[in-house]
Design a protein around this motif. Structure first.
Motif, PDB file in Angstrom:
ATOM      1  N   GLN A  67      36.084  34.148  10.390  1.00  0.00           N
ATOM      2  CA  GLN A  67      36.762  32.927   9.971  1.00  0.00           C
ATOM      3  C   GLN A  67      35.937  31.694  10.334  1.00  0.00           C
ATOM      4  N   ILE A  68      35.325  31.708  11.515  1.00  0.00           N
ATOM      5  CA  ILE A  68      34.455  30.586  11.911  1.00  0.00           C
ATOM      6  C   ILE A  68      33.251  30.505  10.981  1.00  0.00           C
ATOM      7  N   ARG A  69      32.688  31.633  10.662  1.00  0.00           N
ATOM      8  CA  ARG A  69      31.524  31.653   9.763  1.00  0.00           C
ATOM      9  C   ARG A  69      31.886  31.079   8.394  1.00  0.00           C
ATOM     10  N   LYS A  70      33.098  31.364   7.950  1.00  0.00           N
ATOM     11  CA  LYS A  70      33.556  30.863   6.651  1.00  0.00           C
ATOM     12  C   LYS A  70      33.874  29.372   6.696  1.00  0.00           C
ATOM     13  N   ASP A  71      34.577  28.941   7.745  1.00  0.00           N
ATOM     14  CA  ASP A  71      35.063  27.555   7.801  1.00  0.00           C
ATOM     15  C   ASP A  71      34.046  26.580   8.380  1.00  0.00           C
ATOM     16  N   TYR A  72      33.122  27.086   9.205  1.00  0.00           N
ATOM     17  CA  TYR A  72      32.165  26.213   9.896  1.00  0.00           C
ATOM     18  C   TYR A  72      30.747  26.774   9.753  1.00  0.00           C
ATOM     19  N   PRO A  73      30.206  26.750   8.545  1.00  0.00           N
ATOM     20  CA  PRO A  73      28.891  27.358   8.302  1.00  0.00           C
ATOM     21  C   PRO A  73      27.740  26.641   9.006  1.00  0.00           C
ATOM     22  N   GLU A  74      28.003  25.468   9.563  1.00  0.00           N
ATOM     23  CA  GLU A  74      26.943  24.759  10.280  1.00  0.00           C
ATOM     24  C   GLU A  74      26.593  25.416  11.617  1.00  0.00           C
ATOM     25  N   TYR A  75      27.449  26.332  12.086  1.00  0.00           N
ATOM     26  CA  TYR A  75      27.178  27.052  13.329  1.00  0.00           C
ATOM     27  C   TYR A  75      26.547  28.408  13.036  1.00  0.00           C
ATOM     28  N   LYS A  76      25.679  28.855  13.934  1.00  0.00           N
ATOM     29  CA  LYS A  76      25.177  30.214  13.897  1.00  0.00           C
ATOM     30  C   LYS A  76      25.888  31.040  14.970  1.00  0.00           C
ATOM     31  N   ILE A  77      25.916  32.352  14.765  1.00  0.00           N
ATOM     32  CA  ILE A  77      26.666  33.254  15.645  1.00  0.00           C
ATOM     33  C   ILE A  77      25.711  34.140  16.437  1.00  0.00           C
ATOM     34  N   LEU A  78      25.872  34.129  17.757  1.00  0.00           N
ATOM     35  CA  LEU A  78      25.219  35.089  18.644  1.00  0.00           C
ATOM     36  C   LEU A  78      26.279  36.097  19.075  1.00  0.00           C
ATOM     37  N   LEU A  79      25.987  37.366  18.888  1.00  0.00           N
ATOM     38  CA  LEU A  79      26.914  38.437  19.273  1.00  0.00           C
ATOM     39  C   LEU A  79      26.222  39.339  20.281  1.00  0.00           C
ATOM     40  N   THR A  80      26.845  39.533  21.443  1.00  0.00           N
ATOM     41  CA  THR A  80      26.280  40.420  22.454  1.00  0.00           C
ATOM     42  C   THR A  80      27.258  41.538  22.795  1.00  0.00           C
ATOM     43  N   PHE A  81      26.673  42.670  23.204  1.00  0.00           N
ATOM     44  CA  PHE A  81      27.436  43.835  23.636  1.00  0.00           C
ATOM     45  C   PHE A  81      26.940  44.273  25.005  1.00  0.00           C
ATOM     46  N   PHE A  82      27.808  44.942  25.748  1.00  0.00           N
ATOM     47  CA  PHE A  82      27.388  45.601  26.978  1.00  0.00           C
ATOM     48  C   PHE A  82      27.137  47.083  26.748  1.00  0.00           C
ATOM     49  N   SER A  83      27.965  47.701  25.904  1.00  0.00           N
ATOM     50  CA  SER A  83      27.916  49.153  25.735  1.00  0.00           C
ATOM     51  C   SER A  83      27.155  49.558  24.474  1.00  0.00           C
ATOM     52  N   PRO A  84      26.409  50.666  24.540  1.00  0.00           N
ATOM     53  CA  PRO A  84      25.751  51.196  23.336  1.00  0.00           C
ATOM     54  C   PRO A  84      26.747  51.568  22.238  1.00  0.00           C
ATOM     55  N   SER A  85      27.953  51.960  22.605  1.00  0.00           N
ATOM     56  CA  SER A  85      28.934  52.349  21.586  1.00  0.00           C
ATOM     57  C   SER A  85      29.348  51.179  20.720  1.00  0.00           C
ATOM     58  N   GLY A  86      29.113  49.957  21.188  1.00  0.00           N
ATOM     59  CA  GLY A  86      29.324  48.789  20.347  1.00  0.00           C
ATOM     60  C   GLY A  86      28.055  48.379  19.636  1.00  0.00           C
ATOM     61  N   TYR A  87      26.983  48.220  20.413  1.00  0.00           N
ATOM     62  CA  TYR A  87      25.728  47.714  19.842  1.00  0.00           C
ATOM     63  C   TYR A  87      25.155  48.655  18.789  1.00  0.00           C
ATOM     64  N   GLU A  88      25.091  49.950  19.084  1.00  0.00           N
ATOM     65  CA  GLU A  88      24.438  50.878  18.166  1.00  0.00           C
ATOM     66  C   GLU A  88      25.174  50.975  16.836  1.00  0.00           C
ATOM     67  N   VAL A  89      26.484  50.783  16.852  1.00  0.00           N
ATOM     68  CA  VAL A  89      27.264  50.852  15.613  1.00  0.00           C
ATOM     69  C   VAL A  89      27.167  49.548  14.824  1.00  0.00           C
ATOM     70  N   ARG A  90      27.099  48.417  15.511  1.00  0.00           N
ATOM     71  CA  ARG A  90      27.178  47.112  14.836  1.00  0.00           C
ATOM     72  C   ARG A  90      25.903  46.279  14.948  1.00  0.00           C
ATOM     73  N   LYS A  91      24.783  46.889  15.258  1.00  0.00           N
ATOM     74  CA  LYS A  91      23.542  46.114  15.425  1.00  0.00           C
ATOM     75  C   LYS A  91      23.057  45.496  14.123  1.00  0.00           C
ATOM     76  N   ASN A  92      23.545  45.985  12.992  1.00  0.00           N
ATOM     77  CA  ASN A  92      23.169  45.422  11.692  1.00  0.00           C
ATOM     78  C   ASN A  92      24.313  44.649  11.045  1.00  0.00           C
ATOM     79  N   TYR A  93      25.309  44.288  11.815  1.00  0.00           N
ATOM     80  CA  TYR A  93      26.461  43.533  11.310  1.00  0.00           C
ATOM     81  C   TYR A  93      25.994  42.207  10.710  1.00  0.00           C
ATOM     82  N   SER A  94      26.374  41.956   9.472  1.00  0.00           N
ATOM     83  CA  SER A  94      25.881  40.775   8.754  1.00  0.00           C
ATOM     84  C   SER A  94      26.599  39.481   9.144  1.00  0.00           C
TER      85      SER A  94
END
Length: 406
Positions: A67-94
């Motif tokens: 929703q932030i990406r849609k409403d506020y495109p002037e911001y970029k998103i940094l996404l971090t994970f602690f666990s491989p079960s999150g990162y390995e599945v979503r490392k290519n999340y657009s």
């Protein structure tokens, strides 16, 4: 004391990584995080940082990210994970511009990380309370929000011996909690900027429903029959369910186990006896139509599979804890689950709404199923109750966004 624990954790991860592939990937990812940031960070951009421990927390934060990406495109998103079960599945999340592991919470790591990215604001999803990162963010005047968090009296923050670590909670600008109990607990330790908004997971499952994929093999298998969907099951779940349904031939079963290794799939096959069974990856539409049981031996389909069912069982309740009930309930399936569910507010909510059923053993499972199968109006009422519960609990994303400054 906290920093000593972090350094000990760092050492433990290094040692354990020698013997465990998952931990080895995590350690490698954490060590590469600073290189990723140096390579990908745009020094002219404004970043919003989202941190999720694992995949489940990411799914809670995802509606807010998008929703932030849609409403506020002037911001970029940094996404971090602690666990491989999150990162390995979503490392290519657009939906994010940079995705990386979060380095262990030492003072030096936190300073270096935040010096590189310099976020405009940060969102920590549910249970994430990293002492050094949060204190440095507060020192720099960066707004920090806790989203979909939930608190219980047994947590360290509310014990006499946890008062020092409890100061970490004062680093948050605002808490968006799931329930009133959490707000009251925080108030007892002097934290009052708290809003009860519910759980963003309800918004997420409604999103998933909207984009669900058509599955021709599943559709051919169902073919107008009554279908019982078993999601994220473990062996104790399967032993109970299949003991019942092996004597109930007028229902078809879709079974999507939590583990899909050959050893577990063989155990399931042995439990099924002579029932005509096919595997999803090894069948076609014609063979599926003639089968009585379909075993889903791959990942990523379960949320779409539920729409083909009439009743669901969600596994884990005879082990560490139940899996995602909402993915089934959003489709209007009455949801059955095991007894280890006290930490899951949606389990209690579904039971109270009339769309969820807790079982303890084979006898209680059989009694529950008999009640649903014997009375079509009861089944229809339970189905509607499950769907209505999810709909009524949605909206947390909108409430969060209306109470932050962007």
């Amino acid at each position: 004391m906290y920093n000593a624990i972090m350094y000990a954790m760092q050492l433990s991860i290094a040692v354990y990584s020698l013997f465990n592939e998952k931990v080895r990937r995590m350690r490698k990812g954490e060590r590469e995080a600073f290189s990723v940031l140096r390579e990908k960070t745009d020094p002219e951009a404004k970043y919003i940082w989202f941190h999720a421990a694992s995949l489940g927390e990411f799914e809670q934060g995802r509606p807010l990210i998008e929703q932030i990406r849609k409403d506020y495109p002037e911001y970029k998103i940094l996404l971090t994970f602690f666990s491989p079960s999150g990162y390995e599945v979503r490392k290519n999340y657009s939906g994010a511009d940079i995705i990386t592991y979060l380095p262990i919470d030492t003072v030096s790591n936190a300073r270096r990380f935040l010096r590189t990215i310099r976020p405009e604001m940060a969102f920590f999803i549910k249970y994430e309370f990293w002492y050094n990162y949060l204190h440095i963010l507060r020192h720099r005047g960066v707004p920090v929000y806790s989203v979909s968090s939930i608190f219980r009296p047994e947590q360290i923050f509310f014990k006499w011996y946890g008062w020092e670590y409890g100061h970490v909670l004062k680093c948050f600008s605002r808490f968006f909690v799931q329930n009133e109990e959490s707000k009251q607990l925080l108030g007892k330790i002097g934290i009052t900027d708290v809003l009860v908004v519910g759980d963003t997971r309800f918004d997420r499952v409604l999103q998933i429903k909207e984009i669900s994929q058509a599955l021709p093999i599943i559709e051919s298998f169902a073919n107008g029959a009554k279908v019982f969907v078993v999601g994220s099951s473990w062996l104790p779940d399967e032993e109970i369910i299949l003991q019942y349904f092996n004597n109930c031939s007028d229902w078809k079963i879709i079974l999507a186990p939590h583990l899909i290794d050959e050893g577990h799939l063989s155990q399931i096959t042995n439990l099924l006896g002579n029932r005509r069974t096919v595997r999803y990856t090894q069948t076609n539409e014609q063979a599926a139509r003639e089968a009585e049981v379909l075993i889903v031996d791959c990942f990523g389909l379960l949320s779409s599979i539920y729409k083909y069912g009439d009743i669901a069982y969600v596994g884990g309740g005879f082990g560490a804890g139940i899996h995602n009930l909402l993915e089934a309930a959003v489709w209007g399936l009455p949801v059955i689950f095991g007894p280890n569910n006290a930490r899951f507010a949606e389990a209690k909510g579904l039971v109270e709404a009339g769309g969820g059923f807790e079982i303890y053993n084979y006898d209680s499972f059989a009694q529950t199923i008999d009640s649903l199968l014997a009375d079509e109006s009861f089944l229809a009422q339970s189905s509607e109750a499950a769907k209505r519960y999810v709909s009524q609990q949605s909206g947390a994303t909108r409430k969060v966004l209306s109470n932050i400054q962007l």
